[in-house]
Design a protein around this motif. Structure first.
Motif, PDB file in Angstrom:
ATOM      1  N   THR A   1      12.267 113.143  18.369  1.00  0.00           N
ATOM      2  CA  THR A   1      12.532 111.704  18.443  1.00  0.00           C
ATOM      3  C   THR A   1      11.369 110.993  19.102  1.00  0.00           C
ATOM      4  O   THR A   1      10.752 111.517  20.023  1.00  0.00           O
ATOM      5  CB  THR A   1      13.794 111.447  19.293  1.00  0.00           C
ATOM      6  OG1 THR A   1      14.746 112.473  19.032  1.00  0.00           O
ATOM      7  CG2 THR A   1      14.397 110.100  19.011  1.00  0.00           C
ATOM      8  N   ILE A   2      11.116 109.775  18.647  1.00  0.00           N
ATOM      9  CA  ILE A   2      10.061 108.968  19.271  1.00  0.00           C
ATOM     10  C   ILE A   2      10.599 108.397  20.586  1.00  0.00           C
ATOM     11  O   ILE A   2      11.756 107.983  20.683  1.00  0.00           O
ATOM     12  CB  ILE A   2       9.625 107.827  18.327  1.00  0.00           C
ATOM     13  CG1 ILE A   2       8.870 108.443  17.152  1.00  0.00           C
ATOM     14  CG2 ILE A   2       8.741 106.820  19.041  1.00  0.00           C
ATOM     15  CD1 ILE A   2       8.425 107.438  16.110  1.00  0.00           C
TER      16      ILE A   2
ATOM     17  N   GLN B   1      10.323 105.606  23.717  1.00  0.00           N
ATOM     18  CA  GLN B   1       9.808 104.264  24.043  1.00  0.00           C
ATOM     19  C   GLN B   1      10.346 103.860  25.412  1.00  0.00           C
ATOM     20  O   GLN B   1      11.300 104.438  25.929  1.00  0.00           O
ATOM     21  CB  GLN B   1      10.191 103.238  22.981  1.00  0.00           C
ATOM     22  CG  GLN B   1      11.647 102.953  22.901  1.00  0.00           C
ATOM     23  CD  GLN B   1      11.961 101.818  21.948  1.00  0.00           C
ATOM     24  OE1 GLN B   1      13.029 101.267  21.981  1.00  0.00           O
ATOM     25  NE2 GLN B   1      11.048 101.431  21.105  1.00  0.00           N
TER      26      GLN B   1
ATOM     27  N   GLN C   1       5.078 105.337  19.885  1.00  0.00           N
ATOM     28  CA  GLN C   1       4.580 106.020  18.683  1.00  0.00           C
ATOM     29  C   GLN C   1       4.753 107.533  18.792  1.00  0.00           C
ATOM     30  O   GLN C   1       5.009 108.218  17.810  1.00  0.00           O
ATOM     31  CB  GLN C   1       3.069 105.751  18.487  1.00  0.00           C
ATOM     32  CG  GLN C   1       2.664 104.302  18.469  1.00  0.00           C
ATOM     33  CD  GLN C   1       3.004 103.651  17.151  1.00  0.00           C
ATOM     34  OE1 GLN C   1       3.053 104.308  16.120  1.00  0.00           O
ATOM     35  NE2 GLN C   1       3.293 102.361  17.193  1.00  0.00           N
ATOM     36  N   LEU C   2       4.587 108.033  20.011  1.00  0.00           N
ATOM     37  CA  LEU C   2       4.625 109.486  20.206  1.00  0.00           C
ATOM     38  C   LEU C   2       6.062 109.985  20.342  1.00  0.00           C
ATOM     39  O   LEU C   2       6.917 109.314  20.929  1.00  0.00           O
ATOM     40  CB  LEU C   2       3.864 109.874  21.492  1.00  0.00           C
ATOM     41  CG  LEU C   2       2.353 109.675  21.476  1.00  0.00           C
ATOM     42  CD1 LEU C   2       1.767 110.066  22.826  1.00  0.00           C
ATOM     43  CD2 LEU C   2       1.697 110.499  20.382  1.00  0.00           C
ATOM     44  N   ARG C   3       6.273 111.180  19.803  1.00  0.00           N
ATOM     45  CA  ARG C   3       7.565 111.825  19.978  1.00  0.00           C
ATOM     46  C   ARG C   3       7.605 112.536  21.329  1.00  0.00           C
ATOM     47  O   ARG C   3       6.550 112.773  21.938  1.00  0.00           O
ATOM     48  CB  ARG C   3       7.803 112.837  18.859  1.00  0.00           C
ATOM     49  CG  ARG C   3       7.836 112.186  17.487  1.00  0.00           C
ATOM     50  CD  ARG C   3       7.844 113.213  16.355  1.00  0.00           C
ATOM     51  NE  ARG C   3       7.636 112.525  15.094  1.00  0.00           N
ATOM     52  CZ  ARG C   3       8.616 112.118  14.274  1.00  0.00           C
ATOM     53  NH1 ARG C   3       9.871 112.366  14.577  1.00  0.00           N
ATOM     54  NH2 ARG C   3       8.338 111.482  13.160  1.00  0.00           N
TER      55      ARG C   3
ATOM     56  N   SER D   1      13.884 106.902  14.375  1.00  0.00           N
ATOM     57  CA  SER D   1      12.487 107.337  14.290  1.00  0.00           C
ATOM     58  C   SER D   1      12.361 108.606  13.478  1.00  0.00           C
ATOM     59  O   SER D   1      11.822 109.599  13.918  1.00  0.00           O
ATOM     60  CB  SER D   1      11.936 107.560  15.695  1.00  0.00           C
ATOM     61  OG  SER D   1      12.759 108.498  16.383  1.00  0.00           O
TER      62      SER D   1
END
Lengths: 158, 404
Positions: B248-249, B251, B274-276, B310
């Protein structure tokens, strides 16, 4: 190399340790919840023994139960709480995992010796057997494992 | 054009039904019983597949297989052995040969024909890419993790390389005489690369028994690494409970963080929408377990959160399918199980179809072997057969008698 795995369950870390020390060629304690020993049959076959005491979350059980041949449940003869824990685990292993089980009552060497008739164990269920043992005695510990192996073989024959 | 199957077997009564079934299925069948006639018949008939009984008297099986594989015309012809090995040593020896299948006798002709057809199709595909010849075995990390593989190679004092694949990453571990020499994964330093791979419980592995010149970059012994691996797997599993899937991303709701220590701040700063979670763990300067622990704490304290949509298109479709069933947003556990199915599927696709069919076929064959050997299939993956249990029994009995 083929590897079989057997779990030794007891609430007492010392008892688990003594049992493995009396049996295994090589011992490694991983952490306070899991002890690990190796028992070599030959250069193609090896048995891993895991000494565990699964807590409420049973994570350690789930982690190792996928590959387990059977369970040895230790309790101290004369200790009612210890025996109740053993009963609980025996129910769990036979119902949840459908596994072969040996319940081993540890008799201290200072107490009177166990009757010879008890040495081969008392079948208590088609999947379990009860046996007395002395966890500090190499011969006694091997008899416990032998009782488990016979249980597993009986199941395969049925 | 009819395909030719050559059967080298001196037990005629055991192969009569198989021969009839193969002919009825449209194959041309050649049978040979004497060891000295096998290779000449292969040269004359140019079979598409060869089945060899392991117990032909005076047959040097290893030499014959080398002869077949060494000939340019037959190097890619699938070879299957047939028989009934009784001991662990026998079975393990067969896996050192360059064979494609093992059939236990007595044959079940129908099932065997299906497996032969699969072998023939795979051989056709493989002609486009000649496989490297080195003895070894492949499998799924769900069945055997790197810890299991290290245990196996360490006890056997083997030399070779273990290749692990997960998602799009490939890591290598080099072993010499059972001791780990070094490991590679992305650009990580060897110990970190190995520690990361020790936690992988999904993906595929390939073990090749071959010499190598890998330098000794890892100072820990294999036994220490095995202990470390068991501990890391346990901790990883415990930490990933109560967390969203690591694919999962991540945030963060706001940019201002309170009461974070230096390490937590560093990880929180990496979260950019943006990154998981798995990317953050891999890119962080910390050990993977530490990074995961920090992420879990930040997640539990709502400093970061998981982006619920995501996913890739495939994953989106899986979630939409669950949504569509009752019109409501899915519960967390149903969403997690949808993830689990889809991620498992995605990982499967990373392996080539050829390799995947081979792995699945071997898995099915093992359970079929188990059934034939007379012991029930277990929830577990490693099970000892009767002869192995008897070996254990005999050893225990002998030791008990010695002590009497």
């Amino acid at each position: 190399m083929r590897i079989g795995e057997i779990a030794v369950v007891s609430s007492d870390q010392g008892d688990r340790g003594h049992f493995l020390e009396s049996l295994c060629d090589q011992i490694e304690t991983v952490n306070e919840d899991i002890s690990f020993g190796r028992y070599m049959i030959n250069d193609q076959l090896l048995i891993h023994f895991y000494g565990i005491y699964p807590q409420e979350d049973r994570l350690s059980l789930d982690l190792i139960s996928q590959k387990i041949l059977g369970y040895i449940i230790l309790f101290r003869w004369g200790d009612v709480n210890s025996f109740r824990q053993a009963q609980k685990f025996a129910d769990l292993f036979t119902s949840r995992y459908g596994a072969s089980v040996v319940i081993a009552g540890h008799v201290d060497k200072n107490k009177p010796g166990m009757p010879k008739e008890f040495e081969s164990g008392i079948p208590i269920d088609k999947r379990g057997v009860f046996i007395f043992c002395n966890i500090s005695e190499s011969r006694s510990v091997r008899k416990v494992v032998l009782a488990l192996v016979d249980q597993i073989l009986d199941q395969h024959n049925n | 054009m009819r395909k030719t199957i050559l059967i080298a077997d001196n037990f005629e009564y055991e192969i009569t039904d198989l021969r009839k079934s193969l002919i009825a299925s449209g194959y041309e069948v050649r049978v040979v019983a004497k060891p000295e006639e096998i290779f000449p018949l292969i040269q004359r008939s140019k079979p598409h597949l060869i089945i060899i009984e392991t117990r032909i008297p005076d047959l040097n099986l290893e030499l014959l297989i080398e002869q077949i594989k060494g000939h340019s015309n037959f190097a890619t012809v699938p070879i299957a052995l047939a028989g009934n090995p009784r001991t662990v040593e026998e079975k393990i020896n067969f896996f050192n040969y360059e064979i494609d299948e093992f059939f236990y006798k007595p044959f079940e002709a129908e099932e065997l024909i299906v497996r032969l057809e699969t072998l023939l199709k795979e051989a056709e595909l493989a002609l486009e890419k000649v496989p490297a010849s080195a003895s070894g075995f492949n499998g799924s990390l769900a069945e055997m993790t790197l810890v299991d593989l290290l245990q196996t190679l360490e006890v056997g004092k083997k030399t070779g390389t273990i290749s692990l694949r997960k998602n799009e990453k490939e890591g290598l571990t080099y072993i010499t005489n059972g001791e780990v020499r070094t490991a590679t994964l992305d650009n990580l330093e060897p110990q970190k690369a190995l520690f990361r791979m020790l936690t992988w419980t999904s993906g595929s592995f390939s073990v090749r028994m071959q010499q190598h010149n890998a330098p000794k970059n890892i100072s820990m012994t294999t036994q220490e690494l095995i202990s470390e691996g068991i501990t890391r797997q346990y901790r990883w599993k415990k930490l990933t409970q109560e967390m969203p899937p690591l694919q999962t991303i991540a945030q963060k709701p706001g940019r201002y963080f309170e009461n974070l220590n230096k390490d937590e701040f560093l990880i929180a700063e990496m979260v950019d929408g943006q990154l998981r979670f798995s990317d953050i763990i891999e890119k962080s300067p910390f050990d993977d377990i530490k990074a995961l622990r920090i992420l879990k704490k930040l997640y539990e304290n709502s400093v970061i959160k998981a982006v619920t949509n995501s996913f890739t298109k495939t994953e989106e479709n899986a979630v939409a399918e669950i949504n569509g069933k009752n019109g409501n947003p899915p519960q967390d556990d149903r969403l997690k199980s949808a993830f689990a199915k889809v991620l498992k599927h995605s990982e499967h696709q990373q392996i080539s179809n050829f390799e995947r069919r081979r792995i699945e076929r071997r898995r099915e064959d093992r359970s079929e072997v188990d059934r034939r050997m007379g012991y029930r299939s277990r929830q577990g993956n490693i099970c000892l057969n009767k002869s192995e249990l008897m070996m254990l029994r005999n050893k225990l009995t002998a030791e008990i008698q010695q002590e009497n």
